[in-house]
Scaffold this active site. Structure first.
Site, short mmCIF file in Angstrom:
data_model
loop_
_atom_site.label_atom_id
_atom_site.label_comp_id
_atom_site.label_asym_id
_atom_site.label_seq_id
_atom_site.Cartn_x
_atom_site.Cartn_y
_atom_site.Cartn_z
N ALA A 59 32.69 22.50 77.73
CA ALA A 59 31.69 23.53 77.41
C ALA A 59 32.34 24.92 77.40
O ALA A 59 33.22 25.18 78.22
CB ALA A 59 30.56 23.47 78.41
N CYS A 94 41.21 31.16 81.55
CA CYS A 94 40.97 32.49 80.99
C CYS A 94 41.06 33.52 82.11
O CYS A 94 40.23 34.42 82.23
CB CYS A 94 39.62 32.57 80.27
#
Length: 447
Positions: free
Chosen positions: A262, A380
């Site tokens: 996701a 990230c």
């Protein structure tokens, strides 16, 4: 007529004091108040601007306030954030409007005792020709913290890991709104055709030099209103994340696993790269997030994505036999501060327990990879303990795996010293989020 400043106050209050996510709260406010594109743009500028510059705004307020920041009531402080932000950073807002509307906002919020205080602080700033002092640059941590509105703990960590120049590059890269970056769905169109169609609608289109079928877009308005978006001709994904999927290197007819899939961008990228031939197994622990992936795949005309609820850190459900595994693990998100500026101010993030979870996901996923199979580990964030230290530990403890050199596209270079199997993308260098990618290959089975 919508009171955009009052709406901005409500959104900022929810983000700072109710742990709402800025993007979700902002989008909800736009829809609930049925804002025009112009009002929505002003709202976005106010909300993201205040969240992005909060520490800087506080430093300025302190210089013109008779009260310490901690003594100023929370609602009043938000009004001051908004007022000072308009005065310092929004040239198109007249000074008189910034001051007067802030005072009116106090009264609308029934902060009658605060109205005079807010008026005095803002008018004093205007009388001083909006001049203010910054910390002495000799104290680099303090100066960078205030200059770029980032907590000193993060600044110190990045100075230690990346050095002064790279740290300032990182911090400057977090200022301003990120571009809308999209991947062309070559199952339905071409980059040339999509670019031409978007330009006819007044959308500005810019090529991304290091990605063949990707674009930066600006002046888009709501993406959902663009016919090409509805028809599945593109999907949104930051360039660093796209590069991660490119490094995974999925091929036609292969079977690949995306264990923390996701919101689905890397699964979509891989499926398009595979020309919709083979199988992409996309997993997440939340069923509602998988439904969003399924909806996206239908819009894009992708039918090789198979979704399933699965906890990547547990060994309850084995992965299917596959040639490649992507572990884009949960992380502190410090590489996406320009998208979620509020992250930098949160103190209860359990950030120190993440490396254990990340290592567990990496080890568990790797156990299902066959000999010669490829695994990409990514985050990230910009913390070595979540990035290179995880990969280094894994290679020390798993001699059946070896580092696999990244075949970087022309124009992409390492910004810090690191192995050729790793890449740290610093924001502010390639107009991407902050990102980390590492590539590993299984060379044997150690039973």
């Amino acid at each position: 007529m919508a009171d955009v400043r009052k709406i901005a106050f409500d959104v900022i209050s929810r983000v700072l004091y109710e742990d709402a996510y800025s993007a979700i709260a902002l989008n909800s406010a736009v829809k609930e108040n049925q804002l025009s594109p112009l009002d929505a743009s002003f709202l976005s500028a106010l909300v993201y601007g205040v969240l992005e510059r909060k520490l800087t705004l506080e430093y300025i307020i302190r210089q013109y306030s008779s009260l310490r920041i901690k003594k100023i009531e929370k609602k009043t402080l938000i009004v001051l954030y908004l007022g000072v932000y308009q005065l310092i950073y929004m040239d198109k807002v007249p000074d008189s409007a910034a001051v007067n509307e802030s005072v009116k906002l106090c009264k609308k919020l029934r902060l009658f005792k605060s109205a005079g205080f807010v008026n005095a602080v803002l008018r004093n700033l205007v009388r001083a020709d909006k001049q203010y002092q910054m910390p002495d640059q000799a104290d680099r941590v303090k100066y960078l913290s205030v200059r770029y509105s980032c907590p000193e703990t993060l600044v110190s960590e990045w100075l230690s890991e990346y050095g002064d120049s790279n740290t300032e590059t990182i911090l400057s890269g977090f200022l301003g709104r990120p571009p809308v970056t999209v991947r062309v769905n070559t199952l339905k169109t071409t980059k040339t055709a999509l670019s031409a169609s978007l330009k006819k609608q007044g959308i500005e289109v810019e090529d991304i030099s290091f990605l063949e079928n990707s674009l930066h877009l600006s002046h888009t308005g709501s993406l959902e209103r663009i016919p090409e978006f509805k028809e599945g001709h593109f999907f949104v994904e930051d360039a660093a994340s796209q590069l991660c999927a490119e490094m995974l290197g999925a091929q036609e007819e292969e079977r690949i696993c995306d264990v923390c899939a996701a919101p689905g961008g890397k699964s979509f990228y891989s499926a398009v790269r595979m020309k919709n031939r083979g199988a992409v197994y996309s997993y997440d622990v939340h069923a509602h997030k998988l439904r969003l992936i399924e909806e996206g795949a239908r819009r894009l005309g992708i039918d090789i994505i198979r979704t399933s609820v699965r906890d990547a850190a547990e060994n309850r459900n084995p992965l299917p036999e596959c040639q490649r595994i992507l572990c884009d693990v949960p992380c502190s998100g410090l590489g996406i501060l320009r998208r979620k500026p509020e992250i930098r101010y949160k103190t209860d993030t359990n950030i120190d327990i993440l490396p254990k979870l990340q290592y567990s996901i990496l080890c568990m996923s790797a156990s299902f990879l066959p000999i010669s199979g490829i695994l990409v580990y990514s985050t990230c964030t910009l913390r070595a303990r979540e990035n290179s230290e995880i990969v280094d530990r894994f290679l020390r403890e798993h001699p059946d795996f070896a580092p696999e050199p990244l075949d970087l596209p022309q124009g992409i270079e390492h910004q810090i010293p690191e192995g050729d199997h790793c890449l740290t993308m610093l924001p502010g260098v390639y107009h991407t989020d902050g990102f980390f990618i590492a590539k590993l290959r299984r060379i044997r089975h150690d039973d």
